[in-house]
Design a protein around this motif. Structure first.
Motif, short mmCIF file in Angstrom:
data_model
loop_
_atom_site.label_atom_id
_atom_site.label_comp_id
_atom_site.label_asym_id
_atom_site.label_seq_id
_atom_site.Cartn_x
_atom_site.Cartn_y
_atom_site.Cartn_z
N LEU A 104 0.80 -1.22 0.00
CA LEU A 104 0.00 0.00 0.00
C LEU A 104 0.83 1.28 0.00
N ALA A 105 2.09 1.19 0.36
CA ALA A 105 2.93 2.39 0.39
C ALA A 105 3.39 2.82 -1.00
N TYR A 106 3.11 2.01 -2.00
CA TYR A 106 3.63 2.28 -3.34
C TYR A 106 2.49 2.62 -4.32
N PRO A 107 2.73 3.53 -5.24
CA PRO A 107 1.68 3.91 -6.21
C PRO A 107 1.35 2.76 -7.16
N TYR A 108 0.08 2.66 -7.49
CA TYR A 108 -0.43 1.58 -8.32
C TYR A 108 -0.83 2.09 -9.71
N ILE A 109 -0.68 1.22 -10.67
CA ILE A 109 -1.27 1.39 -11.99
C ILE A 109 -2.44 0.42 -12.05
N VAL A 110 -3.63 0.93 -12.33
CA VAL A 110 -4.83 0.10 -12.23
C VAL A 110 -5.59 0.09 -13.57
N TYR A 111 -6.58 -0.78 -13.62
CA TYR A 111 -7.46 -0.83 -14.79
C TYR A 111 -8.44 0.34 -14.76
N SER A 112 -8.89 0.75 -15.93
CA SER A 112 -9.82 1.87 -16.03
C SER A 112 -11.15 1.54 -15.37
N GLU A 113 -11.85 2.60 -14.95
CA GLU A 113 -13.18 2.44 -14.37
C GLU A 113 -14.09 1.72 -15.37
N GLY A 114 -14.91 0.83 -14.86
CA GLY A 114 -15.82 0.07 -15.72
C GLY A 114 -15.26 -1.26 -16.16
N SER A 115 -13.96 -1.47 -15.99
CA SER A 115 -13.35 -2.74 -16.35
C SER A 115 -13.75 -3.81 -15.35
N GLU A 116 -13.94 -5.02 -15.84
CA GLU A 116 -14.28 -6.15 -14.97
C GLU A 116 -13.20 -6.34 -13.91
N LEU A 117 -11.93 -6.27 -14.31
CA LEU A 117 -10.84 -6.49 -13.36
C LEU A 117 -10.70 -5.34 -12.37
N ARG A 118 -11.08 -4.14 -12.76
CA ARG A 118 -11.00 -3.01 -11.82
C ARG A 118 -11.89 -3.27 -10.61
N SER A 119 -13.10 -3.74 -10.86
CA SER A 119 -14.01 -4.00 -9.73
C SER A 119 -13.51 -5.15 -8.88
N VAL A 120 -12.92 -6.17 -9.51
CA VAL A 120 -12.38 -7.30 -8.77
C VAL A 120 -11.24 -6.85 -7.85
N ILE A 121 -10.32 -6.07 -8.40
CA ILE A 121 -9.15 -5.63 -7.64
C ILE A 121 -9.56 -4.63 -6.55
N ASP A 122 -10.51 -3.75 -6.86
CA ASP A 122 -11.02 -2.83 -5.83
C ASP A 122 -11.60 -3.60 -4.66
N ASN A 123 -12.29 -4.69 -4.97
CA ASN A 123 -12.88 -5.51 -3.92
C ASN A 123 -11.81 -6.18 -3.05
N LEU A 124 -10.69 -6.56 -3.68
CA LEU A 124 -9.60 -7.15 -2.91
C LEU A 124 -9.08 -6.17 -1.86
N PHE A 125 -8.93 -4.91 -2.26
CA PHE A 125 -8.43 -3.91 -1.31
C PHE A 125 -9.47 -3.56 -0.25
N GLU A 126 -10.75 -3.59 -0.62
CA GLU A 126 -11.80 -3.35 0.37
C GLU A 126 -11.76 -4.42 1.45
N GLN A 127 -11.53 -5.66 1.02
CA GLN A 127 -11.42 -6.74 2.00
C GLN A 127 -10.19 -6.54 2.89
N ASN A 128 -9.17 -5.90 2.34
CA ASN A 128 -7.94 -5.65 3.08
C ASN A 128 -8.09 -4.45 4.02
N GLY A 129 -9.10 -3.63 3.76
CA GLY A 129 -9.37 -2.49 4.63
C GLY A 129 -8.70 -1.20 4.21
N SER A 130 -7.95 -1.19 3.13
CA SER A 130 -7.27 0.02 2.68
C SER A 130 -7.22 0.04 1.15
N HIS A 131 -6.99 1.23 0.61
CA HIS A 131 -6.87 1.39 -0.84
C HIS A 131 -5.54 2.04 -1.17
#
Length: 295
Positions: A190-217
């Motif tokens: 979490l201390a490092y900047p991320y390159i992510v998928y664009s909004e609306g992408s199937e994988l963006r929602s999946v990866i966002d959910n992983l971080f929500e489960q982790n409690g941080s973004h």
């Protein structure tokens, strides 16, 4: 207009003799004469004129011969292609996600062609926007025969067959502080900047959910639609990313790290239209892919 009469006309035009033409055509001379007379009556012009014991084309006949030969050539070519298609040959139009174009789809195509060395089969690979909805629309528009893509819900016209799977991994530049890890918990990233998928992408929602489960973004540095584009930015040192474990990652200047406590897998599918006629070569390829799916 009778197709046989057109073929009789071409034969007579080249032989310039009714008896010889009738012999070649395996019909009687009166039948040939009747056919030519019927054709001339329908066209309203004379195609032949007598030249001693032979016949010769009139000016109208010469012009008609050129067009008829071109038309018959096109027709014969089309018939030949269809007969080849019915015999398990022909063309297959496919489109695929870029992440599948480096290894998965070429392996299927190569194996299929090797299994049928005596068949004339042409695969046409269409360029892709890398968006599954566009590929599915292309299937519906009959632009593609087969799409290798992600699953889409609420598509009753489309048959989705799973053919490959990928796990999510963390990728970092070779000189990154995290490259010492073989496996890692997301909390350490979490201390490092991320390159992510664009909004609306199937994988963006999946990866966002992983971080929500982790409690941080994480902090987002850049966003992109394409897997390979994200990996390219990581390799150039613009950040880290979570992506499917694609074969191309092994050839890029980055480190692939397994993610702990993440069981999600990305499935890929072979998509085709339901309840439509498909040529034998397409059905054969679908069967081959299904039997050799990497699951």
């Amino acid at each position: 207009m009778n197709l046989y009469h057109l073929r009789y006309f071409v034969t007579l035009a080249h032989l310039e003799h009714y008896t010889k033409a009738a012999e070649i055509l395996a019909i009687t001379q009166p039948s040939l004469s009747h056919a030519i007379a019927s054709l001339e009556k329908e066209l309203g012009v004379k195609l032949f004129e007598k030249d001693g014991r032979n016949v010769a084309l009139t000016k109208c006949g010469q012009a008609f011969l050129t067009d008829v030969e071109q038309a018959l050539s096109m027709l014969d070519s089309s018939v030949n292609k269809l007969q080849m298609t019915g015999n398990g040959e022909g063309r297959v139009d496919i489109v695929q996600l870029r992440t599948l174009s480096c290894d998965v789809v070429p392996t299927f195509v190569k194996g299929f062609l090797n299994s049928r060395p005596d068949k004339k089969i042409d695969f046409y690979f269409h360029s892709s926007t890398d968006l599954t909805p566009d590929m599915i629309q292309g299937l519906k528009d009959r632009k593609y025969d087969i799409a290798f893509c992600s699953m889409m819900e609420n598509e009753p016209m489309i048959d989705f067959i799973p053919i490959s799977r990928q796990k999510l991994v963390l990728i970092v530049p070779n000189d990154h502080p995290l490259n010492k890890y073989k496996t890692i918990d997301l909390s350490k990233t979490l201390a490092y900047p991320y390159i992510v998928y664009s909004e609306g992408s199937e994988l963006r929602s999946v990866i966002d959910n992983l971080f929500e489960q982790n409690g941080s973004h994480p902090t987002i540095a850049y966003s992109m639609e394409e897997d390979q584009g994200i990996a390219g930015l990581v390799g150039a040192g613009f950040g880290i990313a979570i992506v499917p474990n694609m074969p191309i990652l092994n050839y890029m200047p980055l480190k692939v790290i397994e993610i702990e406590n993440v069981s999600w897998e990305r499935l890929f599918y072979m998509a085709t239209l339901k309840n439509i006629y498909q040529a034998p070569v397409i059905m054969d390829f679908k069967k081959y892919v299904t039997e050799h799916a990497n699951l």
